[in-house]
Write an enzyme that holds these catalytic residues in place. Structure first.
Site, PDB file in Angstrom:
ATOM      1  CG  ASP A 130      31.266  19.787 -21.387  1.00 35.25           C
ATOM      2  OD1 ASP A 130      30.194  20.130 -21.677  1.00 35.25           O
ATOM      3  OD2 ASP A 130      32.118  20.583 -21.204  1.00 35.25           O
ATOM      4  CD  GLU A 144      35.031  17.678 -25.470  1.00 33.51           C
ATOM      5  OE1 GLU A 144      34.876  17.383 -26.629  1.00 33.51           O
ATOM      6  OE2 GLU A 144      35.234  18.874 -24.896  1.00 33.51           O
ATOM      7  CE  LYS A 147      18.099  30.679  -1.281  1.00 34.16           C
ATOM      8  NZ  LYS A 147      17.497  31.695  -2.510  1.00 34.16           N
ATOM      9  CB  CYS A 153      57.304  34.116 -35.210  1.00 33.04           C
ATOM     10  SG  CYS A 153      57.590  32.453 -35.811  1.00 33.04           S
ATOM     11  CG  HIS A 158      56.445  32.682 -30.927  1.00 36.26           C
ATOM     12  ND1 HIS A 158      55.474  33.580 -31.390  1.00 36.26           N
ATOM     13  CD2 HIS A 158      56.731  31.677 -31.744  1.00 36.26           C
ATOM     14  CE1 HIS A 158      55.238  33.259 -32.432  1.00 36.26           C
ATOM     15  NE2 HIS A 158      55.714  31.979 -32.736  1.00 36.26           N
ATOM     16  CD  GLU A 206      55.115  35.548 -28.359  1.00 37.76           C
ATOM     17  OE1 GLU A 206      56.346  36.099 -28.487  1.00 37.76           O
ATOM     18  OE2 GLU A 206      54.303  35.145 -29.244  1.00 37.76           O
TER      19      GLU A 206
HETATM   20  N1  GLN Z   1      54.313  31.213 -40.854  1.00 38.84           N
HETATM   21  C1  GLN Z   1      55.709  31.385 -40.395  1.00 38.84           C
HETATM   22  C2  GLN Z   1      56.216  30.020 -40.391  1.00 38.84           C
HETATM   23  O1  GLN Z   1      55.823  28.982 -40.480  1.00 38.84           O
HETATM   24  C3  GLN Z   1      55.772  32.012 -39.111  1.00 38.84           C
HETATM   25  C4  GLN Z   1      55.078  31.312 -38.043  1.00 38.84           C
HETATM   26  C5  GLN Z   1      54.803  31.961 -36.740  1.00 38.84           C
HETATM   27  O2  GLN Z   1      54.789  33.226 -36.830  1.00 38.84           O
HETATM   28  N2  GLN Z   1      54.859  31.354 -35.670  1.00 38.84           N
HETATM   29  O3  GLN Z   1      57.629  30.165 -40.291  1.00 38.84           O
END
Ligand code: GLN
Length: 531
Positions: free
Chosen positions: A147, A149, A223, A378, A504, A506
């Site tokens: 590549d 880049e 190989k 979120c 978040h 997660e």
């Molecule tokens: N769109 C919403 C905001 O900007 C939620 C963002 C999200 O879920 N990460 O607040």
């Protein structure tokens, strides 16, 4: 002396270079401080403004940098917290070079890709190693050899070896060993050609990882060993797996550490007992069906960390999860009962914009009314508040100003400090923020803590002028920002599990330390099913 392991990829993209690199890092991380660096070839400064369908999930670090989803693998496999300096993009490299040039740092010189661009990259790597006090630096070079880049990174890797000494730099090349249809045998030629391209760039791999459906035969290893100038013990099978957490174990069983330890003078001897216990579980018969409802459901990579977090929680509860992807655009016109048939739990993950939003609200309403365990992340919190405002508080047409600027009931509104922000790149509320949890709430029980820190990526919030109305109607705001203004967690009583967060969680979940809210969702589903 810092040791560097550089991972490159060949033949084709999508072979799982990030996971392979993270798995090698995992094996070393028990005895050494391993710091990952990822180098991307694109000109965006970060992936924050890229469509997740094109680039996968945008991962967010504690310091608020938006990075490639491979950082998810790194943090999960290495039990480390990364910083933004650990992600190079060509966008960042050129941005910095331009600033240095304007400052006059190169006065009198013609600034060129080589040597200036390359030196800048090498210095960047070494600087991360020093600042993070790394013992082993794991550098993943994005893309596939050849590549255009990524050429500067490869040249920088070659320079790094010259600078740091051959005994301190280890090259791993991930390739592909296919079994073409109708041929029925493994083929080594793509690997040979890819390694030859690497050699043209002055790099000889110390180890070749062969992605393949099954273990690579002795004959093919022979190989590859002969044609690629590499010891046969350094040709390793990277077989397809149903669970990425098996990969460190698969590598370990082929003695990869022997080869790495020997060349780099290390003595890594990981104790994988706990990891093995979680990975090599007995056949699980109890399968939970959990729906993830969003607009990018066609590409699972868009929600990679959500899937991982769900799996971590499942493993700790001795169950397996079958994820059912629901495109909420289709729910808008279709039947929500039908869409959620046989679904035991629902997640509405993060999202932006209007597509599929009314479908998500419909799903959330159904979960609230029918006591289906629900976790909102979120956007999943914001839309749960909209449902509650419309259908419990009676605020008809309540909405987020992200979608309806003129709504009479802006229950979700833009964060005050984001109102005048014009640029889209890197301007969301990003990174780790503390939240104070309400004593006795389900959320504080799950976290077993009064203050928690989770990562964020949003521009909108629950409008504080509606807090009282929402609370008076029965919505529990179970976590606030330390200044008491921003609703970070909500939950409902008289429901087996209806929890949502502005964060978040997660992004911080790992196999050894699953995210508490995901544990809450999974245990709630198990308990609901038992009744
Ligand atoms: N769109 C919403 C905001 O900007 C939620 C963002 C999200 O879920 N990460 O607040």
């Amino acid at each position: 002396m810092v040791k560097y392991i550089i991972v490159t990829g060949g033949v084709l993209s999508g072979l799982g270079k990030g996971v392979a690199a993270a798995s090698i890092g995992h094996l070393l991380s028990y005895d050494y401080k391993v710091i990952p660096i990822k180098c991307d070839g694109y000109l965006n400064v970060d992936p924050g403004t890229m469509n997740p369908v094109e680039h996968g999930e945008v991962f967010v670090l504690d310091d608020g940098t938006e990075v490639d989803m491979d950082f998810g693998h790194y943090e999960r496999f290495l039990s480390t917290t990364c910083t933004g300096r650990q992600n190079l993009t060509m966008g960042k490299v050129f941005q910095e070079l331009r600033v240095l040039e304007r400052k006059g740092e190169f006065l009198g010189k013609t600034v060129q890709f080589v040597p200036h661009g390359v030196n800048h990259i090498v210095n960047w790597w070494e600087d991360v190693a020093t600042k993070r006090e790394a013992e082993v630096v794991l550098i993943e070079i994005g893309g596939t050899v050849g590549d255009m880049e990524n050429e500067l990174y490869l040249e920088a890797a070659r320079r790094l070896r010259a600078k740091q000494g051959n005994e301190n730099v280890f090259f791993i090349h991930l390739t592909y060993v296919p079994i073409p249809g109708g041929v029925n045998e493994q083929k080594s030629k793509p690997t040979q050609q890819s390694v030859s391209m690497l050699m043209q760039r002055g790099i000889i791999p110390d180890m070749i990882l062969c992605r393949s459906t099954d273990y690579v035969s002795e004959n093919i290893k022979e190989k590859i060993s002969i044609f690629c100038n590499i010891d046969k013990t350094a040709v390793i099978s990277a077989i397809d797996v149903d669970d990425v957490y098996k990969i460190p174990l698969i590598f370990e069983s082929q003695d990869v550490l022997n080869v790495i330890n020997k060349k780099l003078g290390l003595n890594a001897k990981p104790d994988l007992v706990e990891w093995k216990k979680l990975v090599e579980k007995k056949e699980l018969t109890n399968k939970l069906r959990v729906a993830i409802c969003g607009k990018y459901t066609a590409l699972e990579d868009s929600y990679a960390s959500v899937v991982e977090a769900l799996n971590h929680a499942a493993k700790h509860n001795d169950v397996s999860v079958e994820i059912v992807w629901i495109d909420t655009e289709s729910v808008e016109t279709g039947c929500v009962v039908e869409a959620l048939k046989n679904i035991q739990g629902v997640i509405v993950p993060g999202g932006f914009g209007s597509r599929g939003v009314e479908g998500k609200i419909k799903v959330i309403k159904y979960c609230r009314e029918n006591k289906i365990p629900y976790l909102g992340l979120c956007y999943g919190l914001q839309l749960a508040v909209i449902d509650f405002a419309r259908n419990v508080c009676g605020l008809e047409g309540a909405h987020t100003t992200e979608i309806d600027k003129e709504t009479k009931s802006p229950v979700i509104d833009i964060l005050p400090d984001k109102k005048d922000v014009k640029n889209l790149g890197g301007t969301l509320r990003l990174g780790a923020y503390d939240a104070i949890l309400l004593k006795g709430s389900m959320v504080s029980d799950l976290y077993s803590a009064g203050v928690v820190s989770e990562r964020h990526r949003h521009r909108y919030e629950v409008n504080p002028s509606y807090h009282d109305l929402l609370i008076d109607n029965g919505l529990k705001i179970s976590g606030y920002s330390p200044d008491g203004r921003l609703a970070e967690f909500i939950e409902l009583e008289d429901h087996p599990f209806f929890v949502a967060t502005q964060a978040h969680p997660e992004l911080k979940s790992s196999l050894l330390r699953p995210a508490p809210l995901f544990m809450g969702l999974v245990t709630a589903i198990i308990e609901t099913e038992r009744k």
